[in-house]
Scaffold this active site. Sequence first.
Site, PDB file in Angstrom:
ATOM      1  N   GLY A   5       0.106  96.867 -38.164  1.00  0.00           N
ATOM      2  CA  GLY A   5       0.408  96.007 -38.858  1.00  0.00           C
ATOM      3  C   GLY A   5       0.731  94.821 -38.720  1.00  0.00           C
ATOM      4  N   GLN A  57       2.365  86.044 -38.923  1.00  0.00           N
ATOM      5  CA  GLN A  57       2.534  86.416 -37.942  1.00  0.00           C
ATOM      6  C   GLN A  57       1.490  85.953 -37.307  1.00  0.00           C
ATOM      7  OE1 GLN A  57       3.085  90.602 -38.211  1.00  0.00           O
ATOM      8  NE2 GLN A  57       4.736  90.075 -36.470  1.00  0.00           N
ATOM      9  N   CYS A  82       8.451  95.772 -33.513  1.00  0.00           N
ATOM     10  CA  CYS A  82       7.751  94.120 -34.333  1.00  0.00           C
ATOM     11  C   CYS A  82       7.009  93.600 -33.071  1.00  0.00           C
ATOM     12  CB  CYS A  82       8.865  93.784 -34.900  1.00  0.00           C
ATOM     13  SG  CYS A  82       7.715  92.273 -36.132  1.00  0.00           S
ATOM     14  N   LEU A  83       5.631  92.555 -33.851  1.00  0.00           N
ATOM     15  CA  LEU A  83       5.455  92.467 -32.719  1.00  0.00           C
ATOM     16  C   LEU A  83       5.485  90.766 -32.533  1.00  0.00           C
ATOM     17  CD1 LEU A  83       1.205  92.968 -33.514  1.00  0.00           C
ATOM     18  CD2 LEU A  83       2.911  94.317 -31.546  1.00  0.00           C
ATOM     19  N   HIS A 112       7.371  97.305 -44.233  1.00  0.00           N
ATOM     20  CA  HIS A 112       7.303  96.246 -42.609  1.00  0.00           C
ATOM     21  C   HIS A 112       7.057  94.724 -42.974  1.00  0.00           C
ATOM     22  CE1 HIS A 112       8.537  95.560 -38.512  1.00  0.00           C
ATOM     23  NE2 HIS A 112       7.346  95.263 -38.278  1.00  0.00           N
ATOM     24  N   GLU A 113       5.269  95.117 -43.391  1.00  0.00           N
ATOM     25  CA  GLU A 113       4.027  94.064 -43.210  1.00  0.00           C
ATOM     26  C   GLU A 113       4.781  93.472 -44.639  1.00  0.00           C
ATOM     27  OE1 GLU A 113       3.132  93.319 -40.442  1.00  0.00           O
ATOM     28  OE2 GLU A 113       3.112  95.500 -39.420  1.00  0.00           O
ATOM     29  N   HIS A 123       7.332  90.765 -44.566  1.00  0.00           N
ATOM     30  CA  HIS A 123       6.888  89.826 -43.354  1.00  0.00           C
ATOM     31  C   HIS A 123       6.813  88.259 -44.313  1.00  0.00           C
ATOM     32  CE1 HIS A 123       7.444  90.187 -39.360  1.00  0.00           C
ATOM     33  NE2 HIS A 123       7.166  90.828 -39.314  1.00  0.00           N
TER      34      HIS A 123
END
Length: 180
Positions: free
Chosen positions: A48, A53, A96-97, A139-140, A143
């Site tokens: 995701g 991000q 997480c990226l 999670h996304e 963000h």
Amino acid sequence: MSNLADEIVVAPDARLKTDCTPIEKIDDSVRVLAEHMLEVMYETDGCGLAAPQVGETVQLVVIDVDYTRNKRNPYVLVNPKVIVADGEERETVEGCLSFPGISVHVSRPSHVVVEAYNLEGDLMRYEAQDNLLAVCLQHEIDHLHGKTMLDHLRPLERVRKMREFEEAKEAGAQPGETGE
């Protein structure tokens, strides 16, 4: 070949703490951004990615929890909203990226219902329970509201994980590396 991982916004960048703007109109610029986000997500082996991000503070998320080298099943969510988040709390290990080199244990509701527009402007409903999609959706969407996985931790654990993250960054951790 460009390294799309270099485009990932890494903590403590302020864009990761921004409440993102809803998308007013789904046009070619949104479609191009979504396609680019999918490319970045696939190159970094993410499941995701949220627009902040990649430096865009708009409410856009891409998710693909099923992809393999030969198969892709992406979801693009414009202006996603969590309608229901209930069920038993489940603790999972999340990466997480934007926090390369670490993973954290996060407790989230096991069941989630999300409404979002797709790129054609249709209102879609996604429901997930006890699986990676349930975690990824939450999670996304976090963000998009300036919340990261570290914000789910108790203060001392957050400090410890931030220190671990700083050490991982100094050691050269790249987006997609989770440390576990």
